[in-house]
Design an enzyme around this catalytic site. Structure first.
Site, PDB file in Angstrom:
ATOM      1  N   GLY A   2       7.845  70.069  38.427  1.00 19.83           N
ATOM      2  CA  GLY A   2       7.013  70.020  39.635  1.00 19.83           C
ATOM      3  C   GLY A   2       6.562  71.412  40.043  1.00 19.83           C
ATOM      4  N   ALA A   3       6.067  72.170  39.047  1.00 18.40           N
ATOM      5  CA  ALA A   3       5.741  73.582  39.312  1.00 18.40           C
ATOM      6  C   ALA A   3       4.266  73.798  39.640  1.00 18.40           C
ATOM      7  CB  ALA A   3       6.137  74.431  38.108  1.00 18.40           C
ATOM      8  N   ASN A   4       3.515  72.714  39.842  1.00 19.75           N
ATOM      9  CA  ASN A   4       2.083  72.889  40.115  1.00 19.75           C
ATOM     10  C   ASN A   4       1.796  73.170  41.589  1.00 19.75           C
ATOM     11  OD1 ASN A   4       2.857  69.915  40.005  1.00 19.75           O
ATOM     12  ND2 ASN A   4       0.987  69.832  41.216  1.00 19.75           N
ATOM     13  N   LEU A  45       7.239  74.494  46.396  1.00 20.54           N
ATOM     14  CA  LEU A  45       8.358  75.375  46.054  1.00 20.54           C
ATOM     15  C   LEU A  45       8.424  75.660  44.552  1.00 20.54           C
ATOM     16  CD1 LEU A  45      10.901  73.730  48.482  1.00 20.54           C
ATOM     17  CD2 LEU A  45      10.124  76.111  48.583  1.00 20.54           C
ATOM     18  N   TYR A 103      15.366  58.717  50.428  1.00 24.26           N
ATOM     19  CA  TYR A 103      15.254  60.139  50.071  1.00 24.26           C
ATOM     20  C   TYR A 103      16.620  60.821  50.188  1.00 24.26           C
ATOM     21  CZ  TYR A 103      13.975  65.095  50.322  1.00 24.26           C
ATOM     22  OH  TYR A 103      13.905  66.455  50.099  1.00 24.26           O
TER      23      TYR A 103
HETATM   24  N1  LIG Z   1       9.551  71.064  51.638  1.00 22.34           N
HETATM   25  C1  LIG Z   1      10.708  70.873  52.227  1.00 22.34           C
HETATM   26  O1  LIG Z   1      10.842  70.985  53.465  1.00 22.34           O
HETATM   27  C2  LIG Z   1      11.925  70.543  51.412  1.00 22.34           C
HETATM   28  C3  LIG Z   1      13.160  70.491  52.088  1.00 22.34           C
HETATM   29  C4  LIG Z   1      14.306  70.199  51.352  1.00 22.34           C
HETATM   30  C5  LIG Z   1      14.200  69.957  49.998  1.00 22.34           C
HETATM   31  N2  LIG Z   1      12.992  69.997  49.371  1.00 22.34           N
HETATM   32  C6  LIG Z   1      12.957  69.702  47.927  1.00 22.34           C
HETATM   33  O2  LIG Z   1      12.213  70.698  47.272  1.00 22.34           O
HETATM   34  C7  LIG Z   1      11.643  70.159  46.077  1.00 22.34           C
HETATM   35  C8  LIG Z   1      10.182  70.567  45.990  1.00 22.34           C
HETATM   36  O3  LIG Z   1       9.496  69.997  47.090  1.00 22.34           O
HETATM   37  P1  LIG Z   1       8.190  70.624  47.735  1.00 22.34           P
HETATM   38  O4  LIG Z   1       8.468  70.758  49.165  1.00 22.34           O
HETATM   39  O5  LIG Z   1       7.694  71.777  46.953  1.00 22.34           O
HETATM   40  O6  LIG Z   1       7.214  69.363  47.579  1.00 22.34           O
HETATM   41  P2  LIG Z   1       5.748  69.193  46.959  1.00 22.34           P
HETATM   42  O7  LIG Z   1       4.878  70.298  47.400  1.00 22.34           O
HETATM   43  O8  LIG Z   1       5.367  67.801  47.274  1.00 22.34           O
HETATM   44  O9  LIG Z   1       6.013  69.334  45.401  1.00 22.34           O
HETATM   45  C9  LIG Z   1       6.687  68.328  44.697  1.00 22.34           C
HETATM   46  C10 LIG Z   1       6.433  68.498  43.233  1.00 22.34           C
HETATM   47  O10 LIG Z   1       7.084  67.419  42.533  1.00 22.34           O
HETATM   48  C11 LIG Z   1       6.132  66.845  41.649  1.00 22.34           C
HETATM   49  N3  LIG Z   1       6.408  65.451  41.332  1.00 22.34           N
HETATM   50  C12 LIG Z   1       6.448  64.405  42.189  1.00 22.34           C
HETATM   51  N4  LIG Z   1       6.645  63.278  41.494  1.00 22.34           N
HETATM   52  C13 LIG Z   1       6.733  63.623  40.184  1.00 22.34           C
HETATM   53  C14 LIG Z   1       6.898  62.912  38.983  1.00 22.34           C
HETATM   54  N5  LIG Z   1       6.978  61.586  38.954  1.00 22.34           N
HETATM   55  N6  LIG Z   1       6.959  63.590  37.812  1.00 22.34           N
HETATM   56  C15 LIG Z   1       6.828  64.928  37.806  1.00 22.34           C
HETATM   57  N7  LIG Z   1       6.631  65.659  38.904  1.00 22.34           N
HETATM   58  C16 LIG Z   1       6.578  65.013  40.081  1.00 22.34           C
HETATM   59  C17 LIG Z   1       4.805  66.983  42.374  1.00 22.34           C
HETATM   60  O11 LIG Z   1       3.728  66.785  41.480  1.00 22.34           O
HETATM   61  P3  LIG Z   1       2.259  66.324  42.046  1.00 22.34           P
HETATM   62  O12 LIG Z   1       1.668  67.507  42.709  1.00 22.34           O
HETATM   63  O13 LIG Z   1       1.540  65.899  40.813  1.00 22.34           O
HETATM   64  O14 LIG Z   1       2.514  65.196  43.001  1.00 22.34           O
HETATM   65  C18 LIG Z   1       4.944  68.414  42.868  1.00 22.34           C
HETATM   66  O15 LIG Z   1       4.659  69.294  41.825  1.00 22.34           O
HETATM   67  C19 LIG Z   1      11.875  68.650  46.150  1.00 22.34           C
HETATM   68  O16 LIG Z   1      12.954  68.315  45.316  1.00 22.34           O
HETATM   69  C20 LIG Z   1      12.241  68.403  47.599  1.00 22.34           C
HETATM   70  O17 LIG Z   1      13.085  67.286  47.761  1.00 22.34           O
HETATM   71  C21 LIG Z   1      11.852  70.290  50.060  1.00 22.34           C
END
Ligand SMILES: NC(=O)c1ccc[n+]([C@@H]2O[C@H](COP(=O)([O-])OP(=O)(O)OC[C@H]3O[C@@H](n4cnc5c(N)ncnc54)[C@H](OP(=O)(O)O)[C@@H]3O)[C@@H](O)[C@H]2O)c1
Length: 331
Positions: A50-52, A55, A210
């Protein structure tokens, strides 16, 4: 002139409340610590799911800034991944010294077939894998199932990464000292592993699903670290806090958009939010630690249910069975 003391009291409260709100917001939403390690990642190959965006993209950028040898962006959408790779190359183009090789590869965690194909390619092509970052995740999505029939949060956040990690373990062991960083969330504390309704067929709550998948992340990292003892592969579980990313896409998007400015003030941005993940990736101070959970770049004790070794073992065995890993092992 006589001033009503109640007026003075209310005026005082009114004057102090912006300051109080500001302090509360720092206390609860903002990370106080940054990754203090200046360690470089020269010679390291790092794979981030999920590096696109969000985080994952920021973690990839930080690794490129620290001169990693190679970055593998494991994403479900190759176009978005290529755009991210381009952004990272651009952001690091004037950097002195070594340029990181950045490759994008297709990985859809809703499909165990996709995970297997992806891992077969990595194992065939890569002579080494030093750091695996299990970052991809979905949050509060409407009830849906993965290609293999798992509830979406369980399937993407836990089971997909469970299979991925296990299929890359030999390569990680061969590259030891190596690290696995599992991105969880403080919301794991609200989670529960219900073996009698793992796919939420009987009842479904978005936040509950979640949180439970994030509890599964913590249990997985603890059990994995026990199983990897003595191999030179360490496991770190990172809680980024609350960070402003695309993760809120399923959470009343219109309202969030309207409140964009307000939301922005209260949440960390990705450069702050990535610090704990980055610390787990690079910090030399953590080289003798494994199986711990980190918030704000610091080790934080986990709650009782996440420490339960019997539960962790049971979840591991369940995960091995439903992902087909157990059968693969027997063959
Ligand atoms: N943001 C917060 O406040 C927060 C807090 C606590 C924990 N986290 C954790 O941090 C991590 C990253 O989250 P983020 O906040 O950066 O969220 P984000 O911006 O929504 O990024 C999530 C990433 O996961 C990818 N993804 C989702 N479904 C997938 C699948 N089926 N196969 C492969 N890739 C997939 C997304 O791809 P697409 O762009 O193609 O959808 C995107 O690259 C997650 O594990 C989340 O639970 C985040």
């Amino acid at each position: 002139m006589d001033v009503d003391p109640r007026f003075i009291l209310w005026a005082g409260i009114a004057a102090a409340s912006p300051l109080a709100i500001y302090l509360l917001h720092w206390q609860f939403f903002m990370s106080a610590n940054v990754c203090k390690s200046l360690e470089l990642l020269i010679g390291k190959t790092i794979l981030i799911t999920g590096a696109n965006t969000g985080l994952g993209k920021q973690a990839a950028l930080e690794c490129a800034k620290r001169q990693a040898k190679k970055l593998i962006l494991a994403c479900r959408n190759l176009q978005r991944a290529e755009e991210a790779a381009r952004d990272i190359r651009k952001a690091t183009e004037f950097q002195d010294g070594f340029k990181t090789e950045i490759v994008v590869m297709k990985l859809d965690l809703t499909s165990l077939d996709s995970v297997r194909t992806f891992c077969a390619q990595v194992n065939e092509q890569e002579p080494q894998l030093d750091i695996l970052v299990n970052n991809a995740g979905v949050f509060r999505c409407p009830y849906a199932k993965t290609e293999d029939g798992f509830e979406m949060h369980l399937g993407v956040n836990h089971l997909g990464h469970f299979l991925l990690t296990n299929l890359l373990l030999n390569l990680l062991k061969k590259s030891a000292p190596a690290r696995i960083v599992v991105v969880s969330s403080f919301l794991y504390k609200q989670g529960a592993i219900k073996f009698d309704d793992m796919n939420c067929d009987r009842s479904y709550g978005r936040l509950e699903a979640y949180s439970s998948s994030k509890l599964a992340n913590v249990l997985f990292s603890c059990e994995l670290s026990r199983r990897l003892k003595g191999t030179g592969v360490n496991v770190y579980c990172a809680n980024p806090g609350i960070v402003r990313t695309n993760i809120l896409r399923y959470s009343i998007p219109l309202l969030v958009k309207m409140l964009d400015y307000v939301v922005g003030m209260f949440f960390q941005d990705v450069t702050q939010g990535v610090q704990t993940i980055l610390n787990c990736i690079v910090s030399k101070e953590l080289e003798n630690e494994s199986g711990c959970y980190y918030t704000d770049c610091l080790k934080e004790p986990i709650i009782k249910s996440a420490k339960d070794e019997v539960l962790a073992k049971k979840l591991w065995e369940y995960s091995e069975m439903v992902t087909g890993l157990a059968i693969q092992r027997e063959q």
